[in-house]
Design an enzyme around this catalytic site. Sequence first.
Site, short mmCIF file in Angstrom:
data_model
loop_
_atom_site.label_atom_id
_atom_site.label_comp_id
_atom_site.label_asym_id
_atom_site.label_seq_id
_atom_site.Cartn_x
_atom_site.Cartn_y
_atom_site.Cartn_z
N ASP A 1 -0.25 -7.62 1.28
CA ASP A 1 0.27 -6.26 1.42
C ASP A 1 1.78 -6.30 1.62
O ASP A 1 2.30 -6.08 2.71
CB ASP A 1 -0.42 -5.55 2.58
CG ASP A 1 -0.13 -4.06 2.62
OD1 ASP A 1 0.45 -3.54 1.64
OD2 ASP A 1 -0.49 -3.42 3.62
N HIS B 1 0.82 -1.22 0.00
CA HIS B 1 0.00 0.00 0.00
C HIS B 1 0.85 1.27 0.00
O HIS B 1 0.32 2.37 -0.13
CB HIS B 1 -1.02 -0.01 1.16
CG HIS B 1 -0.46 0.30 2.51
ND1 HIS B 1 -0.35 -0.65 3.50
CD2 HIS B 1 -0.02 1.45 3.05
CE1 HIS B 1 0.14 -0.09 4.60
NE2 HIS B 1 0.34 1.19 4.34
N SER C 1 3.88 1.98 8.71
CA SER C 1 3.58 1.11 7.57
C SER C 1 4.85 0.71 6.82
O SER C 1 5.72 1.53 6.56
CB SER C 1 2.65 1.84 6.60
OG SER C 1 1.37 2.03 7.12
#
Length: 241
Positions: free
Chosen positions: A103, A66, A187
């Site tokens: 992901d 992402h 992230s």
Amino acid sequence: MFIRCELLTLILALTFGGQVHTGKIIGGQVAQSRPYMVLLEYHEAGQIKHCGGFLLNADFVMTAAHCHSGSYKVSLGVNNVSNKSVEKSYPHEDYKVGDLRNDIMLLKLSSQPILSKSVKPIAIACKDDECLPKSCSTSGWGRTDENEKFMSRVLMEANVTLIDNKQCNEDKLYCSKGEPRPAEGDSGGPLVCEGEKAYGVVSAAFKYNTTDSPVLYSYTKIAEYRNWIHSIMGSSDTCNN
């Protein structure tokens, strides 16, 4: 089973120059030694954004899918920063925006960094054991508490405890809940466990299906993607089974 990413997606919105910053490690402390950590900077919708990542060898960085973008500025070295660019990005072909599964992404650097005490790869765990890994932690440059508006200027780290969750396992995820915890600013960073190996990639905070479900923090299981990693990198020398 599909994951409904209903809240707290960790896609970053970190910017400089007085604009709003989001992202944090809650309940963490200043990192002591994380020479494999990478800070990714990219542009999206006219804003500068950031993700974490980690160095696998002199050519490749691993991060979350992402965090995919057309171009990046890659900063390596916690204290003595060196900058690189990305030659090619490899988001997992089965990743879909809004779905936490798959992901994971590899970035091939345009030139090799000089490996040193402050810039060093981390091994990845390529064997998926039935037992959950112990003594896990994550790290990043996000905010340090809920009231902060700006990303941290120093690398922070926090210990996390993984939970046994059937749905997470079915979706090839490790999961944790409660604090300490990662959040938006983390992230793409590594979930580092036993023996200083990267077991997962920080993905997102989410709820499974119902509003009464607890908020979980997900980490893509690296071992589930060992064949995909090998097909891109052409080498298994980063694995530590």
